[in-house]
Design an enzyme around this catalytic site. Structure first.
Site, PDB file in Angstrom:
ATOM      1  N   PRO A   1       1.870   6.998  -2.537  1.00  0.00           N
ATOM      2  CG  PRO A   1       2.662   5.517  -0.927  1.00  0.00           C
ATOM      3  CD  PRO A   1       2.900   5.981  -2.324  1.00  0.00           C
TER       4      PRO A   1
ATOM      5  CD  GLU B   1      11.774  -1.394  -6.729  1.00  0.00           C
ATOM      6  OE1 GLU B   1      12.904  -1.688  -6.331  1.00  0.00           O
ATOM      7  OE2 GLU B   1      11.099  -2.105  -7.482  1.00  0.00           O
TER       8      GLU B   1
ATOM      9  NE  ARG C   1     -19.585   3.837 -10.598  1.00  0.00           N
ATOM     10  CZ  ARG C   1     -20.318   4.856 -10.185  1.00  0.00           C
ATOM     11  NH1 ARG C   1     -19.800   6.075 -10.123  1.00  0.00           N
ATOM     12  NH2 ARG C   1     -21.567   4.695  -9.835  1.00  0.00           N
TER      13      ARG C   1
ATOM     14  CG  ASP D   1     -22.602   7.434  -7.925  1.00  0.00           C
ATOM     15  OD1 ASP D   1     -23.418   6.524  -7.907  1.00  0.00           O
ATOM     16  OD2 ASP D   1     -21.677   7.550  -8.738  1.00  0.00           O
TER      17      ASP D   1
HETATM   18  C1  4GT Z   1      -0.025   3.155  -1.496  1.00  0.00           C
HETATM   19  C2  4GT Z   1      -0.566   3.893  -2.515  1.00  0.00           C
HETATM   20  C3  4GT Z   1       0.081   3.851  -3.772  1.00  0.00           C
HETATM   21  C4  4GT Z   1       1.703   2.428  -2.891  1.00  0.00           C
HETATM   22  C5  4GT Z   1      -1.801   4.693  -2.282  1.00  0.00           C
HETATM   23  C6  4GT Z   1       5.701   2.786  -4.926  1.00  0.00           C
HETATM   24  C7  4GT Z   1       6.003   1.367  -4.664  1.00  0.00           C
HETATM   25  C8  4GT Z   1       4.322   3.091  -4.394  1.00  0.00           C
HETATM   26  C9  4GT Z   1       4.804   0.767  -3.973  1.00  0.00           C
HETATM   27  C10 4GT Z   1       3.685   1.743  -4.161  1.00  0.00           C
HETATM   28  N1  4GT Z   1       1.102   2.439  -1.683  1.00  0.00           N
HETATM   29  N2  4GT Z   1       1.191   3.120  -3.936  1.00  0.00           N
HETATM   30  N3  4GT Z   1      -0.410   4.527  -4.839  1.00  0.00           N
HETATM   31  N4  4GT Z   1      -2.214   4.831  -1.019  1.00  0.00           N
HETATM   32  N5  4GT Z   1       2.835   1.724  -3.023  1.00  0.00           N
HETATM   33  O1  4GT Z   1      -2.394   5.200  -3.207  1.00  0.00           O
END
Ligand code: 4GT
Length: 276
Positions: free
Chosen positions: A99, A126, A164, A179
């Site tokens: 994230p 995690e 793609r 696109d």
């Molecule tokens: C969201 C995204 C991602 C997760 C995203 C580590 C353990 C990260 C769970 C994982 N959540 N990864 N790539 N928004 N969670 O891209």
């Protein structure tokens, strides 16, 4: 292109990598997709890939060793392969799905589509030991501002968007170029038969056979749709001075005065598409 995905849940990728356009691209040898279970690289009795964090606090952290081991094995095997042994083979991009990563975009997809080898790292439940980020990974990517249980779905999203774009993957070579986003704008509305579906009709201009008029209508629809839904995209879009001026006029029109996009009728040509 070769793609390796490091995951504790390789079975999650079977359907996505085997079906539709990705499955065909694989069959036709345009991409090779592999999953690697990094639990196989846990060099301890219980095959543990995670541990408690130094400094305390809750949660578990993915250990560095199995991830480094899996990436190193994939890289070594790849550099031994006949096609990679040819000079000119570039080092892989090692992509951590998280994230906190840089926002994934069509531009990033185009950049990655030019690579020879991508390695994705998908954590689950995690966080990652910071040394993975600092010393192994070349890119951190996020698919949006929300938290998921794992990096698998985000990796599938990125793989799909990249594959793609590879030459020969889409039957119609122009379809990726046209696109949404590739010119920085949202797509114009599409219609197919019948002309009248339950009283909801197709804009006359599309039936006119005047290709210049149709192109103009589509371009304006793209501009209007982007203005209404994603105005921030207009700043990065390639627009002519004329288009910028026209958009400024449209911006001036109140939402009420502006013909709704749902009517498909910026020039007032379509009567009814009120069936929603
Ligand atoms: C969201 C995204 C991602 C997760 C995203 C580590 C353990 C990260 C769970 C994982 N959540 N990864 N790539 N928004 N969670 O891209």
């Amino acid at each position: 292109m070769r793609i390796d995905v490091l995951t504790l849940f390789p079975e999650m990728f079977e359907g996505v990598f085997g079906s539709s356009i990705l499955g065909k691209a694989k069959e036709r040898g345009l991409v090779s997709l592999h999953t690697v279970n990094f639990r196989d690289y846990a060099n301890n009795k219980h095959n543990t890939v995670d541990d408690t964090p130094y400094g305390g606090g809750g949660g578990m952290v993915l250990k560095a060793e199995p991830i480094f081991g899996a990436v190193e094995d994939v890289v070594t095997r790849r550099s031994g392969a006949a096609d990679a042994a040819d000079e000119g083979s570039r080092p892989p991009r090692v992509i951590l799905m998280c994230p906190q990563g840089a926002p994934f975009s069509q531009r990033k997809a185009q950049e990655l589509a030019a690579e020879e080898h991508l390695i994705f790292i998908c954590g689950h439940y995690e966080g990652y030991d910071e040394r993975i980020r600092r010393h192994l990974v070349t890119d951190e990517l996020s698919i949006g501002d929300y938290v998921l249980t794992g990096g698998e779905l985000p990796a599938m999203v990125v793989v799909d968007a990249v594959v793609r774009l590879l030459p020969g993957v889409l039957g119609n070579e122009t379809s990726a170029v046209r696109d949404s986003f590739s010119d920085g704008l949202l797509e114009y509305p599409h219609y197919t038969r019948p002309v009248d579906f339950r009283g909801m009709t197709v804009p006359d201009v599309l039936l006119s056979g005047h290709h210049a008029e149709i192109d103009k209508w589509r371009r304006r629809q793209s501009l209007l749709r982007t203005l209404e839904r994603r105005p921030e995209l207009l700043e990065g879009a390639e627009l002519t001075p004329k288009e910028r001026a026209w958009l400024a006029e449209q911006r001036e029109l109140s939402a009420k005065a502006r013909p709704s996009l749902a009517e498909g009728a910026e020039d007032g040509e379509a009567a009814g598409e009120s069936g929603r």
